[in-house]
Design a protein around this motif. Structure first.
Motif, PDB file in Angstrom:
ATOM      1  N   GLY A   1       1.881   8.842  -6.661  1.00 49.11           N
ATOM      2  CA  GLY A   1       2.400  10.193  -6.509  1.00 49.11           C
ATOM      3  C   GLY A   1       3.383  10.543  -7.610  1.00 49.11           C
ATOM      4  O   GLY A   1       3.358  11.664  -8.144  1.00 49.11           O
ATOM      5  N   ALA A   2       4.241   9.600  -7.959  1.00 50.55           N
ATOM      6  CA  ALA A   2       5.199   9.836  -9.040  1.00 50.55           C
ATOM      7  C   ALA A   2       4.491   9.989 -10.378  1.00 50.55           C
ATOM      8  O   ALA A   2       4.822  10.851 -11.197  1.00 50.55           O
TER       9      ALA A   2
ATOM     10  N   GLY B   1      11.324   4.569  -3.589  1.00 51.30           N
ATOM     11  CA  GLY B   1      10.312   3.746  -4.243  1.00 51.30           C
ATOM     12  C   GLY B   1      10.751   2.304  -4.423  1.00 51.30           C
ATOM     13  O   GLY B   1       9.982   1.369  -4.184  1.00 51.30           O
ATOM     14  N   ALA B   2      11.998   2.109  -4.843  1.00 47.67           N
ATOM     15  CA  ALA B   2      12.494   0.747  -5.058  1.00 47.67           C
ATOM     16  C   ALA B   2      12.538  -0.028  -3.745  1.00 47.67           C
ATOM     17  O   ALA B   2      12.238  -1.235  -3.715  1.00 47.67           O
ATOM     18  N   TYR B   3      12.906   0.646  -2.655  1.00 52.27           N
ATOM     19  CA  TYR B   3      12.950  -0.017  -1.353  1.00 52.27           C
ATOM     20  C   TYR B   3      11.580  -0.552  -0.969  1.00 52.27           C
ATOM     21  O   TYR B   3      11.445  -1.724  -0.551  1.00 52.27           O
ATOM     22  N   TRP B   4      10.518   0.267  -1.103  1.00 48.04           N
ATOM     23  CA  TRP B   4       9.195  -0.173  -0.688  1.00 48.04           C
ATOM     24  C   TRP B   4       8.677  -1.289  -1.587  1.00 48.04           C
ATOM     25  O   TRP B   4       8.027  -2.234  -1.109  1.00 48.04           O
ATOM     26  N   GLN B   5       8.966  -1.215  -2.871  1.00 43.99           N
ATOM     27  CA  GLN B   5       8.546  -2.286  -3.762  1.00 43.99           C
ATOM     28  C   GLN B   5       9.252  -3.596  -3.416  1.00 43.99           C
ATOM     29  O   GLN B   5       8.615  -4.653  -3.312  1.00 43.99           O
TER      30      GLN B   5
ATOM     31  N   ALA C   1       0.832  -1.204   0.000  1.00 39.97           N
ATOM     32  CA  ALA C   1       0.000   0.000   0.000  1.00 39.97           C
ATOM     33  C   ALA C   1       0.868   1.255   0.000  1.00 39.97           C
ATOM     34  O   ALA C   1       0.556   2.248  -0.672  1.00 39.97           O
ATOM     35  N   MET C   2       1.964   1.228   0.757  1.00 37.72           N
ATOM     36  CA  MET C   2       2.898   2.348   0.748  1.00 37.72           C
ATOM     37  C   MET C   2       3.561   2.481  -0.615  1.00 37.72           C
ATOM     38  O   MET C   2       3.699   3.594  -1.155  1.00 37.72           O
ATOM     39  N   SER C   3       3.971   1.370  -1.199  1.00 39.35           N
ATOM     40  CA  SER C   3       4.597   1.386  -2.516  1.00 39.35           C
ATOM     41  C   SER C   3       3.646   1.972  -3.558  1.00 39.35           C
ATOM     42  O   SER C   3       4.049   2.774  -4.416  1.00 39.35           O
ATOM     43  N   GLU C   4       2.362   1.604  -3.478  1.00 38.09           N
ATOM     44  CA  GLU C   4       1.380   2.109  -4.434  1.00 38.09           C
ATOM     45  C   GLU C   4       1.132   3.600  -4.250  1.00 38.09           C
ATOM     46  O   GLU C   4       0.937   4.335  -5.230  1.00 38.09           O
ATOM     47  N   LEU C   5       1.109   4.073  -3.001  1.00 39.60           N
ATOM     48  CA  LEU C   5       0.964   5.504  -2.750  1.00 39.60           C
ATOM     49  C   LEU C   5       2.081   6.282  -3.441  1.00 39.60           C
ATOM     50  O   LEU C   5       1.833   7.304  -4.109  1.00 39.60           O
TER      51      LEU C   5
END
Length: 246
Positions: free
Chosen positions: A208-209, A224-228, A200-204
């Motif tokens: 945004g990007a 972004g890469a870290y959360w994915q 969900a954080m990755s999608e947010l």
């Protein structure tokens, strides 16, 4: 004299003496009501609300102390105490009745609603202070669930990340959840939610990007890469987390 405070998300945040001033939004009255409730029930782990200043900004108690490392480097003893702290918070917020006019800033929709949560329980918002752990930055507070909040807190506080050995992540997860005192029947669901909450954080950040919305576009470029990768890791090892929590 105003002293700017550095934050990853909040703009216009300043310290004035023993207070913090931050721009008010449509959600600020509800946040102040929540913080007043926590003060009234003698929960020490949140800043005290102090009204508005002459510029209409929210005024909060400044809590001196040390913020945590965003990579999740807490000791096992500290993780246990953070779990217990979060359980105390949830017991305190369970009795909170939002005012009828309450509006909340819903940055990431929760998986349900059973009490009001902080929604960003992470090292960058947890102060190690003279009175114990204190959570700051309540702008994202709102209705949610214990497990959704605990999933995010466990991942961030325990540092469950791709560059940490799986066994170490599993042990750190268990210690924090044991500190929280989560019932055994809820533990398999928590193991499954870990990856969902990170995704969900990755999608947010991805949205945004895509849409050019700040600060999420900037954070996506940085993390972004870290959360994915973290979401992929957590989803791939649900049996490992389930076993650790059994």
């Amino acid at each position: 004299m105003e002293q700017p405070l550095v934050g990853n998300v909040t703009y216009g945040l300043v310290r004035v003496g023993d207070t913090v001033r931050r721009p008010a939004g449509p959600w600020t009255d509800a946040v102040d009501a929540l913080l007043a409730h926590l003060r009234d029930v003698c929960f020490p782990g949140a800043p005290r609300p102090l009204g508005r200043d002459d510029r209409g900004r929210q005024v909060l108690e400044y809590v001196p102390g040390e913020l945590g490392d965003p990579t999740g480097t807490y000791s096992l003893d500290e993780l246990a105490s953070i779990g217990a702290f979060l359980a105390d918070l949830h017991r305190a917020t369970a009795a909170f009745v939002p005012p009828p006019s309450a509006r909340w800033q819903r940055i990431i929709p929760p998986d349900g609603e059973d009490l009001v949560c902080h929604h960003d329980v992470a090292p960058w918002n947890l102060v190690r202070s003279a009175r114990g752990w204190v959570l700051i930055d309540w702008d994202s507070a709102g209705p949610g669930t214990r497990l959704w909040e605990l999933a995010y807190a466990a991942q961030s506080m325990a540092g469950m990340r791709p560059d940490r050995p799986l066994g170490e992540s599993a042990e750190r997860l268990r210690v924090l959840v044991d500190g929280y005192g989560l019932a055994g029947a809820d533990r398999p669901a928590l193991a499954t939610l870990l990856g969902q909450r990170a995704r969900a954080m990755s999608e947010l950040l991805r949205r945004g990007a895509r849409d050019g919305v700040q600060p999420w576009a900037r954070i996506h470029a940085e993390d972004g890469a870290y959360w994915q990768d973290t979401a992929v890791l957590l989803d791939a090892h649900v049996p490992r987390w389930t076993a650790a929590l059994a």
